[in-house]
Each structure stands twice: as C-alpha cells, then as structure tokens.
Design a protein around this motif. Structure first.
Motif, short mmCIF file in Angstrom:
data_model
loop_
_atom_site.label_atom_id
_atom_site.label_comp_id
_atom_site.label_asym_id
_atom_site.label_seq_id
_atom_site.Cartn_x
_atom_site.Cartn_y
_atom_site.Cartn_z
N ASN A 269 -7.28 7.86 10.77
CA ASN A 269 -8.67 7.45 11.01
C ASN A 269 -9.00 7.36 12.49
OD1 ASN A 269 -7.31 5.18 11.75
ND2 ASN A 269 -8.45 3.75 10.48
N GLY A 270 -8.23 8.04 13.31
CA GLY A 270 -8.57 8.07 14.74
C GLY A 270 -7.36 7.93 15.62
N THR A 271 -7.62 7.89 16.90
CA THR A 271 -6.53 7.87 17.87
C THR A 271 -6.34 6.47 18.45
OG1 THR A 271 -5.57 9.26 19.62
CG2 THR A 271 -7.81 8.42 20.01
N VAL A 272 -5.25 6.27 19.16
CA VAL A 272 -4.96 5.01 19.85
C VAL A 272 -4.88 5.29 21.35
CG1 VAL A 272 -3.11 3.32 20.27
CG2 VAL A 272 -3.81 3.83 17.93
N ILE A 273 -5.58 4.46 22.12
CA ILE A 273 -5.62 4.67 23.57
C ILE A 273 -4.34 4.10 24.21
CG2 ILE A 273 -6.99 4.38 25.66
CD1 ILE A 273 -8.41 5.75 23.23
N SER A 274 -3.70 4.92 24.99
CA SER A 274 -2.44 4.49 25.63
C SER A 274 -2.44 4.84 27.11
CB SER A 274 -1.25 5.18 24.96
OG SER A 274 -1.14 4.82 23.61
N GLU A 275 -1.60 4.13 27.83
CA GLU A 275 -1.36 4.49 29.22
C GLU A 275 0.01 5.14 29.31
OE1 GLU A 275 -1.38 0.95 31.58
OE2 GLU A 275 0.39 0.11 30.60
N GLY A 276 0.30 5.70 30.46
CA GLY A 276 1.62 6.30 30.63
C GLY A 276 1.61 7.25 31.81
N GLY A 277 2.76 7.76 32.10
CA GLY A 277 2.87 8.73 33.18
C GLY A 277 4.13 9.54 33.05
N CYS A 278 4.05 10.75 33.51
CA CYS A 278 5.24 11.59 33.57
C CYS A 278 5.06 12.58 34.71
CB CYS A 278 5.47 12.32 32.26
SG CYS A 278 6.94 13.37 32.30
N LEU A 279 5.89 12.44 35.73
CA LEU A 279 5.85 13.37 36.86
C LEU A 279 7.20 14.07 36.96
CD1 LEU A 279 3.94 11.20 39.53
CD2 LEU A 279 3.02 12.96 38.01
N TYR A 280 7.14 15.35 37.23
CA TYR A 280 8.34 16.17 37.32
C TYR A 280 8.57 16.59 38.77
CZ TYR A 280 7.80 16.89 32.26
OH TYR A 280 7.67 16.72 30.90
N ILE A 281 9.82 16.84 39.09
CA ILE A 281 10.13 17.59 40.30
C ILE A 281 10.18 19.05 39.88
CG2 ILE A 281 11.82 18.03 42.13
CD1 ILE A 281 10.42 15.25 42.27
N ILE A 282 9.35 19.84 40.53
CA ILE A 282 9.24 21.26 40.18
C ILE A 282 9.50 22.08 41.45
CG2 ILE A 282 7.72 23.04 39.23
CD1 ILE A 282 6.24 20.84 37.71
N GLU A 283 10.35 23.06 41.35
CA GLU A 283 10.71 23.84 42.53
C GLU A 283 11.08 25.27 42.16
OE1 GLU A 283 14.55 22.45 44.30
OE2 GLU A 283 14.60 21.07 42.59
N LYS A 284 11.30 26.09 43.18
CA LYS A 284 11.71 27.46 42.93
C LYS A 284 13.16 27.48 42.43
CE LYS A 284 8.75 29.03 46.68
NZ LYS A 284 8.70 29.39 48.10
N LEU A 285 13.45 28.45 41.57
CA LEU A 285 14.79 28.53 41.00
C LEU A 285 15.84 28.61 42.10
CD1 LEU A 285 16.80 28.91 38.65
CD2 LEU A 285 16.33 31.37 38.78
N GLU A 286 15.58 29.41 43.13
CA GLU A 286 16.64 29.60 44.14
C GLU A 286 16.92 28.33 44.95
OE1 GLU A 286 13.94 31.55 43.80
OE2 GLU A 286 12.97 31.98 45.70
N THR A 287 15.87 27.52 45.20
CA THR A 287 16.14 26.28 45.94
C THR A 287 16.87 25.28 45.07
OG1 THR A 287 13.96 25.35 45.40
CG2 THR A 287 14.13 26.58 47.46
N ALA A 288 16.55 25.30 43.78
CA ALA A 288 17.26 24.41 42.85
C ALA A 288 18.74 24.80 42.76
CB ALA A 288 16.62 24.48 41.47
N LEU A 289 19.00 26.11 42.67
CA LEU A 289 20.38 26.58 42.59
C LEU A 289 21.13 26.29 43.89
CD1 LEU A 289 19.89 30.04 40.80
CD2 LEU A 289 20.85 27.94 39.82
#
Lengths: 82, 414
Positions: B228-248
């Motif tokens: 019967n509807g949605t529930v309002i929530s808070e939250g967060g998700c942040l990633y570290i994102i980089e080039k494959l070669e720098t990660a390797l």
C-alpha cells in the motif's frame, strides 16, 4: 543583570556555538578568535543568539566590541540593563 | 564497451537503516532483517520510517555537525568509511585529483522546513532566520561537506536525479574518470529525507505512503498483493571509484567493474512510470556493456512498493529477461524502505557481495505475490545460493520519468 550574569550569558551562547571547546580556561582579555576555533559565521551566530534569546541587538558596526569576553561584558551589560 | 577506459569500484562506505557497514548490511539483507521502525514525524504523527544509527561523531566534530546538515553528516561518514575500506594512502593522495559526486533525490527541504517552523515559533520575525540557511540548503551541500571534511580540492557537486540519484552519482564518476577530469572519485547517493514531514505528506497525498499498524516492518511490501505504498528512509552509500590500472597498481581489492550504464527519460508523466522506457533503459545498458540479457545473474529492482511502480517495472524486467533462465531478480526496499537518493547506490552495495558468496538476497515482505508483479527468477521467500555470480544489473527510477540502469561485473583478473 550583573556583569557576572552577562558573562555567563555569553559563555552559554559560545558553548552552544563551539561545543568542542573547553571554555573553563577562557582568558577574558584575549581575543576569542585567538583562543577558540571561531570564524565570522560563529560571530553572526553569537549576535543571532543574543537577539533570539535576550532580544539584545548588536549593530554590525559594533561587532568589534565582541572581540574578547571582557569587551563583550563591557559592551553588552548596559544593553541587558536597558 | 563504448569507452576503452575500464573503471572499477575499490571501496564501499555506507549507512542503511539495517547496517552501518557493508558486512552488517549484507548480513541483514541475506537474513531478512528489517530496518524499518516507527517514529513521530512533525505534523504527521507516528509513521513507518527507516533511520540510520551510525555515529555522527566518528568523523565530525560537534561544531561541524551543528554547522552542517544530516545529509552532509551521512556523506562524511560514508566517504570516510569508503576511503578506509579502499585502503587508500589518503595523506599522500593528490586531493586536487579527487572528485565528489553525490546523487540526491532532493536537498534543502529539511533545512527549509526547520527554519520555517522556527520562524513561526518566532512570530514570523525574519531577523531570527539562521545565517546558516543558505550554505545548508545549496544543492551541492552534501558533496561540499565531504570536501570540507576531507580537504578535497577537486570538483564536487550533487546530481539531482530523483530516486535514480544513487546510480546517477556512480555514472557521473565513471564519466569524469573517463574524461580525465579526476583520478579518483567518491561517488554514490545519499538521503536525509525522513527529517522532513513534507516528503511524508507528499507521498500520503499521492496515496503512496505505506504503513502497517500491526507490524511496522511490513509497512513496505514491494511486489506483494497487499502493498500500500512506500516507506521513507534515510541512508547513504559512497564508493571509491577509479581506473582499473590505478587500482591494480596499488594492489586494491576490486569489488566490481562498472561495465555498462544508461539513463533515459519517460517524457510521459510527472510520477507514473513508463514500462517501455524502463525496458529501453535496461537494453541500452546491456548494449553498452556488450552483453545479452542472459549474461546477467542478478537484476536488482527499484521496486518501491507502490501500486503502479512495481507492476510497471515487473513488466519491463519480464520483457528484457523472461528468456533468460539463469537471471535472478530481487529488491531491497522491503528491508530498508525507500532511501531515495541513496537507494540505487545502497541497493547495488547490497548485492555486490554476491560476487564473493554466491547468494542472492531475498526481497522481503512478500506474503502473496501480486500476479501482475511476477518475474521469472524472483527471489522472495528466502535468500538463495546460486553459485558463481558474475554480473549485476541495478535499476533505479525516479519522478519526472528518470530511469537508470547500471551494470557491474565481477573482476576476475583480466
């Protein structure tokens, strides 16, 4: 209000604005900005809280009068008496 | 791939109503642990809500918290957790080459409502309006607070994409890395929406605010006949994102490679979804990833628990994946509610661990599946071990007809 009361008013406001600071060691004649991590926005907050809590107005030209705890007390005490 | 620059995820920082790091959160999802509780919302009375319980003071001073916003605090927590998780040598990193891209559904409602509430308490005296109102309500606030807290001098901004914000933040990071604008990105989505009554009142006015007085954790039931509807929530998700070669080069743990994405628009309605455009969005993401539907192991649905939304998305998923017998389908909002701007990023994170444990977490709170929401491969009664999971497609849709689909692939050393 006594000068001691006014001092406590200012300290209570600073305690809310700068909650990480230890105000028990504050030196009354040293610039607040020198001894506490306060910036210009914090002084706007002090002015706002004086207005909100005590209906005391501090015109922008008088902001330098809030430089030290002692100068705050000297400047503000007559306003609390009025 | 339409660009040769390969981009990977190497760190995850999150807070959700049922977990404050990936391990806690994943465990709660697999075990069917709800994060929905009941709370008093200004003017609205008791409401079902998803609130996060992370320690705001872990990475902020009291003064920083006082000056900033809940959205900023969530962002700072997630960014720090992601940096730690990625094992970055933060002290020696060139902060001018770091970009912060935070997806949001909205920002400023909370702070504006609070000020207007105070204004009424103060007899409409605007001289008592906070000097912090503007820096708290500018749209870049959550991302900007991250840069202030971490000394990042590269670009920062938020991406306003309604509830597709989480995916949009990640996509922005991929694009900026490929353009060479930054060497490292902190990106994803966040939400502080439960702190504002207006969001609740708005969903209530739409007839789309879920509540179950008998069991508050069942207030949001995506795909269920009695939703019967949605529930309002808070939250967060942040990633570290980089080039494959720098990660390797730095020997980073690679959670996933981002291999495809798409964002499109319905151009049909302010709130009602459009199955055809959702279908096109998923197919465009697959095309860009040079994949077939049968290459996808998990489809993570947006599934908000609203009447029309779930039916529309289920039809789109059936259209794209019905011929793919190895594709499983799940959703996350039954556990955590609708985390708005954080939803896409959090829901991807909830499934990422499947690359390691081979489990598709269940979609919670389906007692009786709505026949109109049936999808082949839907995982709803219990989490399912399926073996080697290699590809996830993550849907995130939002109002004004914004659709997004993100495809990530397990990195297997080549």
């Amino acid at each position: 209000m006594t000068t001691q009361d006014v001092k406590q008013v200012v300290i209570d406001i600073i305690a809310d604005i700068a909650p990480d600071e230890d105000l028990s060691v504050i030196k009354e004649d040293v610039s607040l900005r020198e001894q506490l991590d306060l910036d210009s926005m914090d002084f706007l907050d002090i002015v706002m809280e004086l207005r909100k809590r005590h209906r005391v107005e501090v015109p922008a030209d008088d902001y330098p009068r809030l430089a030290t705890l002692a100068s705050c007390v000297e400047y503000l005490t007559p306003k609390f008496i009025q | 791939m339409y660009s040769h620059q390969r981009i990977v995820i190497t760190g995850v920082g999150l807070t959700a109503p049922n977990g404050n790091n990936l391990t806690e959160y994943r465990q709660a999802l697999v075990q069917g642990v709800s994060g929905i509780t009941q709370s008093e919302i200004r003017y609205m009375g008791q409401q079902a809500v998803g609130l996060c319980r992370f320690d705001e003071m872990k990475y902020q001073s009291k003064k920083q918290r006082r000056r900033g916003t809940r959205a900023g605090s969530i962002s700072i927590y997630c960014a720090n957790e992601a940096i730690t998780d990625a094992k970055l040598d933060w002290a020696s990193l060139d902060k001018s080459k770091v970009g912060v891209y935070v997806g949001i559904t909205e920002h400023g409602n909370v702070e504006t409502e609070n000020e207007i509430y105070e204004l009424h308490q103060n007899k409409l005296d605007t001289k008592l309006w906070s000097p912090h109102h503007n820096p708290r309500t500018v749209a870049n606030n959550p991302a900007g607070e991250v840069t202030l807290a971490l000394g990042i001098t590269g670009p920062h901004y938020t991406i306003g994409a309604a509830c597709a914000g989480g995916n949009a933040g990640i996509i922005q990071a991929v694009q900026m890395l490929r353009l060479g604008e930054v060497e490292l990105a902190i990106a994803g989505g966040i939400s502080e929406s439960p702190q504002t009554f207006g969001i609740f009142a708005g969903f209530a006015a739409q007839g789309a605010l879920g509540f179950d007085a008998n069991d508050v954790t069942k207030s949001i039931r995506p795909m269920d006949k009695k939703r019967n509807g949605t529930v309002i929530s808070e939250g967060g998700c942040l990633y570290i994102i980089e080039k494959l070669e720098t990660a390797l080069a730095r020997g980073a743990k690679i959670y996933a490679e981002i291999v495809g994405y798409a964002i499109n628009s319905d151009a049909s309605d302010y709130v009602n979804p459009h199955t055809g455009r959702q279908t096109e969005c998923m197919r465009l993401a697959l095309h860009r990833a040079q994949m077939q539907a049968s290459d996808v192991d998990i489809v993570s649905m947006h599934a908000t628990g609203t009447g029309a939304g779930d039916i529309s998305e289920a039809a789109a998923v059936r259209e794209v994946f019905s011929a793919s017998s190895k594709t499983y389908v799940n959703f996350t909002k039954g556990h955590i509610g609708h985390c708005m701007g954080a939803a896409g990023a959090l829901e991807l994170a909830g499934n990422l661990s499947a690359f390691e444990d081979g489990i598709v977490h269940l979609g919670l709170n389906v007692d009786e599946l709505d026949p109109d929401c049936e999808c082949p491969g839907l995982v709803i009664q219990e989490s399912k071990y399926v073996g080697n999971v290699k590809t996830i497609l993550n849907n995130s849709f939002g109002m004004l007809g914004i659709n997004s689909a993100l495809i990530v692939k397990k990195y297997e050393g080549k």
